[in-house]
Design a protein around this motif. Structure first.
Motif, PDB file in Angstrom:
ATOM      1  N   GLU A 175       0.855  -1.184   0.000  1.00  0.00           N
ATOM      2  CA  GLU A 175       0.000   0.000   0.000  1.00  0.00           C
ATOM      3  C   GLU A 175       0.887   1.229   0.000  1.00  0.00           C
ATOM      4  OE1 GLU A 175      -3.277   0.278   2.700  1.00  0.00           O
ATOM      5  OE2 GLU A 175      -3.471  -1.908   2.774  1.00  0.00           O
ATOM      6  N   TYR A 176       0.611   2.128  -0.956  1.00  0.00           N
ATOM      7  CA  TYR A 176       1.410   3.345  -1.073  1.00  0.00           C
ATOM      8  C   TYR A 176       0.514   4.447  -1.605  1.00  0.00           C
ATOM      9  CZ  TYR A 176       5.224   6.446  -2.462  1.00  0.00           C
ATOM     10  OH  TYR A 176       6.072   7.509  -2.602  1.00  0.00           O
ATOM     11  N   ALA A 177       0.395   5.531  -0.882  1.00  0.00           N
ATOM     12  CA  ALA A 177      -0.505   6.621  -1.270  1.00  0.00           C
ATOM     13  C   ALA A 177       0.171   7.632  -2.189  1.00  0.00           C
ATOM     14  CB  ALA A 177      -1.030   7.332  -0.021  1.00  0.00           C
ATOM     15  N   GLY A 178       1.494   7.578  -2.300  1.00  0.00           N
ATOM     16  CA  GLY A 178       2.217   8.542  -3.131  1.00  0.00           C
ATOM     17  C   GLY A 178       2.083   8.237  -4.617  1.00  0.00           C
ATOM     18  N   ALA A 179       2.623   9.138  -5.414  1.00  0.00           N
ATOM     19  CA  ALA A 179       2.540   8.986  -6.864  1.00  0.00           C
ATOM     20  C   ALA A 179       3.861   8.528  -7.467  1.00  0.00           C
ATOM     21  CB  ALA A 179       2.130  10.321  -7.497  1.00  0.00           C
ATOM     22  N   ASP A 180       4.866   8.279  -6.653  1.00  0.00           N
ATOM     23  CA  ASP A 180       6.195   7.981  -7.178  1.00  0.00           C
ATOM     24  C   ASP A 180       6.745   6.651  -6.673  1.00  0.00           C
ATOM     25  OD1 ASP A 180       6.422   8.796  -4.589  1.00  0.00           O
ATOM     26  OD2 ASP A 180       8.005  10.255  -4.933  1.00  0.00           O
ATOM     27  N   ILE A 181       5.921   5.612  -6.669  1.00  0.00           N
ATOM     28  CA  ILE A 181       6.371   4.310  -6.166  1.00  0.00           C
ATOM     29  C   ILE A 181       7.517   3.753  -7.001  1.00  0.00           C
ATOM     30  CG2 ILE A 181       4.731   2.872  -7.453  1.00  0.00           C
ATOM     31  CD1 ILE A 181       4.510   1.246  -4.722  1.00  0.00           C
ATOM     32  N   GLU A 182       7.624   4.175  -8.251  1.00  0.00           N
ATOM     33  CA  GLU A 182       8.732   3.686  -9.082  1.00  0.00           C
ATOM     34  C   GLU A 182      10.095   4.132  -8.550  1.00  0.00           C
ATOM     35  OE1 GLU A 182       6.695   7.143 -10.410  1.00  0.00           O
ATOM     36  OE2 GLU A 182       5.941   5.151 -10.790  1.00  0.00           O
ATOM     37  N   ARG A 183      10.125   5.097  -7.643  1.00  0.00           N
ATOM     38  CA  ARG A 183      11.384   5.503  -7.018  1.00  0.00           C
ATOM     39  C   ARG A 183      11.917   4.424  -6.085  1.00  0.00           C
ATOM     40  NH1 ARG A 183      11.439  11.397  -4.811  1.00  0.00           N
ATOM     41  NH2 ARG A 183      13.649  10.852  -4.685  1.00  0.00           N
ATOM     42  N   TYR A 184      11.087   3.434  -5.772  1.00  0.00           N
ATOM     43  CA  TYR A 184      11.549   2.297  -4.986  1.00  0.00           C
ATOM     44  C   TYR A 184      12.259   1.263  -5.860  1.00  0.00           C
ATOM     45  CZ  TYR A 184       9.328   3.849  -0.716  1.00  0.00           C
ATOM     46  OH  TYR A 184       9.008   4.568   0.423  1.00  0.00           O
ATOM     47  N   LEU A 185      12.198   1.437  -7.167  1.00  0.00           N
ATOM     48  CA  LEU A 185      12.900   0.544  -8.093  1.00  0.00           C
ATOM     49  C   LEU A 185      14.254   1.147  -8.439  1.00  0.00           C
ATOM     50  CD1 LEU A 185       9.968  -0.247 -10.521  1.00  0.00           C
ATOM     51  CD2 LEU A 185      10.804  -1.658  -8.656  1.00  0.00           C
ATOM     52  N   THR A 186      15.292   0.336  -8.402  1.00  0.00           N
ATOM     53  CA  THR A 186      16.627   0.774  -8.758  1.00  0.00           C
ATOM     54  C   THR A 186      17.144  -0.150  -9.852  1.00  0.00           C
ATOM     55  OG1 THR A 186      16.983   1.458  -6.478  1.00  0.00           O
ATOM     56  CG2 THR A 186      18.927   1.270  -7.862  1.00  0.00           C
ATOM     57  N   CYS A 187      17.416   0.415 -11.019  1.00  0.00           N
ATOM     58  CA  CYS A 187      17.918  -0.397 -12.143  1.00  0.00           C
ATOM     59  C   CYS A 187      16.989  -1.583 -12.407  1.00  0.00           C
ATOM     60  CB  CYS A 187      19.339  -0.859 -11.903  1.00  0.00           C
ATOM     61  SG  CYS A 187      20.520   0.465 -11.716  1.00  0.00           S
ATOM     62  N   ASP A 188      15.688  -1.337 -12.388  1.00  0.00           N
ATOM     63  CA  ASP A 188      14.671  -2.357 -12.624  1.00  0.00           C
ATOM     64  C   ASP A 188      14.701  -3.506 -11.618  1.00  0.00           C
ATOM     65  OD1 ASP A 188      13.556  -1.010 -14.787  1.00  0.00           O
ATOM     66  OD2 ASP A 188      14.954  -1.931 -16.194  1.00  0.00           O
ATOM     67  N   SER A 189      15.179  -3.232 -10.413  1.00  0.00           N
ATOM     68  CA  SER A 189      15.150  -4.246  -9.366  1.00  0.00           C
ATOM     69  C   SER A 189      14.546  -3.644  -8.101  1.00  0.00           C
ATOM     70  CB  SER A 189      16.554  -4.793  -9.085  1.00  0.00           C
ATOM     71  OG  SER A 189      17.375  -3.781  -8.578  1.00  0.00           O
ATOM     72  N   LEU A 190      14.165  -4.509  -7.214  1.00  0.00           N
ATOM     73  CA  LEU A 190      13.500  -4.112  -5.990  1.00  0.00           C
ATOM     74  C   LEU A 190      14.281  -4.666  -4.810  1.00  0.00           C
ATOM     75  CD1 LEU A 190      10.804  -2.894  -4.821  1.00  0.00           C
ATOM     76  CD2 LEU A 190       9.954  -5.231  -4.849  1.00  0.00           C
ATOM     77  N   SER A 191      14.564  -3.829  -3.832  1.00  0.00           N
ATOM     78  CA  SER A 191      15.245  -4.274  -2.616  1.00  0.00           C
ATOM     79  C   SER A 191      14.204  -4.515  -1.533  1.00  0.00           C
ATOM     80  CB  SER A 191      16.235  -3.212  -2.139  1.00  0.00           C
ATOM     81  OG  SER A 191      17.248  -3.009  -3.094  1.00  0.00           O
ATOM     82  N   PHE A 192      14.310  -5.650  -0.871  1.00  0.00           N
ATOM     83  CA  PHE A 192      13.373  -5.937   0.206  1.00  0.00           C
ATOM     84  C   PHE A 192      14.092  -6.564   1.379  1.00  0.00           C
ATOM     85  CE2 PHE A 192      13.383  -9.847  -2.238  1.00  0.00           C
ATOM     86  CZ  PHE A 192      13.307 -10.843  -1.293  1.00  0.00           C
ATOM     87  N   ASP A 193      13.448  -6.462   2.521  1.00  0.00           N
ATOM     88  CA  ASP A 193      13.964  -7.019   3.765  1.00  0.00           C
ATOM     89  C   ASP A 193      12.879  -7.924   4.326  1.00  0.00           C
ATOM     90  OD1 ASP A 193      15.728  -7.274   6.023  1.00  0.00           O
ATOM     91  OD2 ASP A 193      14.400  -5.915   7.102  1.00  0.00           O
ATOM     92  N   LEU A 194      13.222  -9.174   4.580  1.00  0.00           N
ATOM     93  CA  LEU A 194      12.285 -10.137   5.148  1.00  0.00           C
ATOM     94  C   LEU A 194      12.909 -10.682   6.419  1.00  0.00           C
ATOM     95  CD1 LEU A 194       9.743 -11.905   5.041  1.00  0.00           C
ATOM     96  CD2 LEU A 194      10.976 -13.441   3.497  1.00  0.00           C
ATOM     97  N   GLU A 195      12.240 -10.437   7.540  1.00  0.00           N
ATOM     98  CA  GLU A 195      12.768 -10.843   8.836  1.00  0.00           C
ATOM     99  C   GLU A 195      11.762 -11.717   9.567  1.00  0.00           C
ATOM    100  OE1 GLU A 195      14.117  -7.633  11.269  1.00  0.00           O
ATOM    101  OE2 GLU A 195      14.905  -6.525   9.547  1.00  0.00           O
ATOM    102  N   ALA A 196      12.249 -12.849  10.045  1.00  0.00           N
ATOM    103  CA  ALA A 196      11.440 -13.679  10.930  1.00  0.00           C
ATOM    104  C   ALA A 196      11.508 -13.045  12.309  1.00  0.00           C
ATOM    105  CB  ALA A 196      11.959 -15.106  10.968  1.00  0.00           C
ATOM    106  N   LEU A 197      10.360 -12.912  12.978  1.00  0.00           N
ATOM    107  CA  LEU A 197      10.300 -12.248  14.271  1.00  0.00           C
ATOM    108  C   LEU A 197      10.282 -13.273  15.394  1.00  0.00           C
ATOM    109  CD1 LEU A 197       7.581  -9.568  13.476  1.00  0.00           C
ATOM    110  CD2 LEU A 197      10.070  -9.306  13.414  1.00  0.00           C
ATOM    111  N   ASN A 198      11.010 -12.976  16.456  1.00  0.00           N
ATOM    112  CA  ASN A 198      10.999 -13.794  17.653  1.00  0.00           C
ATOM    113  C   ASN A 198      10.101 -13.077  18.657  1.00  0.00           C
ATOM    114  OD1 ASN A 198      11.395 -15.297  19.923  1.00  0.00           O
ATOM    115  ND2 ASN A 198      13.606 -15.109  19.946  1.00  0.00           N
ATOM    116  N   LEU A 199       8.914 -13.588  18.873  1.00  0.00           N
ATOM    117  CA  LEU A 199       7.950 -12.945  19.748  1.00  0.00           C
ATOM    118  C   LEU A 199       8.082 -13.402  21.205  1.00  0.00           C
ATOM    119  CD1 LEU A 199       4.853 -13.088  17.398  1.00  0.00           C
ATOM    120  CD2 LEU A 199       6.474 -11.230  17.708  1.00  0.00           C
ATOM    121  N   ASN A 200       9.069 -14.242  21.478  1.00  0.00           N
ATOM    122  CA  ASN A 200       9.252 -14.766  22.837  1.00  0.00           C
ATOM    123  C   ASN A 200      10.158 -13.904  23.699  1.00  0.00           C
ATOM    124  OD1 ASN A 200       7.623 -16.990  22.318  1.00  0.00           O
ATOM    125  ND2 ASN A 200       9.322 -18.106  21.419  1.00  0.00           N
ATOM    126  N   SER A 201      10.691 -12.811  23.173  1.00  0.00           N
ATOM    127  CA  SER A 201      11.613 -12.004  23.979  1.00  0.00           C
ATOM    128  C   SER A 201      10.924 -10.833  24.619  1.00  0.00           C
ATOM    129  CB  SER A 201      12.764 -11.510  23.143  1.00  0.00           C
ATOM    130  OG  SER A 201      12.371 -10.996  21.913  1.00  0.00           O
TER     131      SER A 201
END
Length: 81
Positions: free
Chosen positions: A55-81
């Protein structure tokens, strides 16, 4: 989640493994001031194709693309701490 296929791509296998736990996924760009929360809608283990919902309300989501690629971060969360 799906049952492993005979010819899984290694990156898709790692992503599938992380998705089986409580996790956070975000896409980011050094050109943008903040990361966007995302959800995996589809993950094809055979060809490694991943479809994200963002979900993105802005008009420039393509600024999240760099050289036609997308960087993402996927983290497993430890909810026991």
């Amino acid at each position: 989640m799906t049952v492993p296929t005979l010819h899984e791509t290694p990156s898709a296998s790692v992503i599938r493994s992380l998705l089986q736990h409580t996790h956070e996924l975000s896409i980011y760009s050094r050109n943008m001031p903040y990361a966007l929360k995302a959800e995996v809608i589809e993950l094809n283990l055979g060809n490694g194709r991943m479809v994200l919902e963002v979900e993105y309300a802005g008009a420039d989501i393509e600024r999240y693309l760099t050289c036609d690629s997308l960087s993402f971060d996927l983290e497993a969360l430890n909810l026991n701490s």
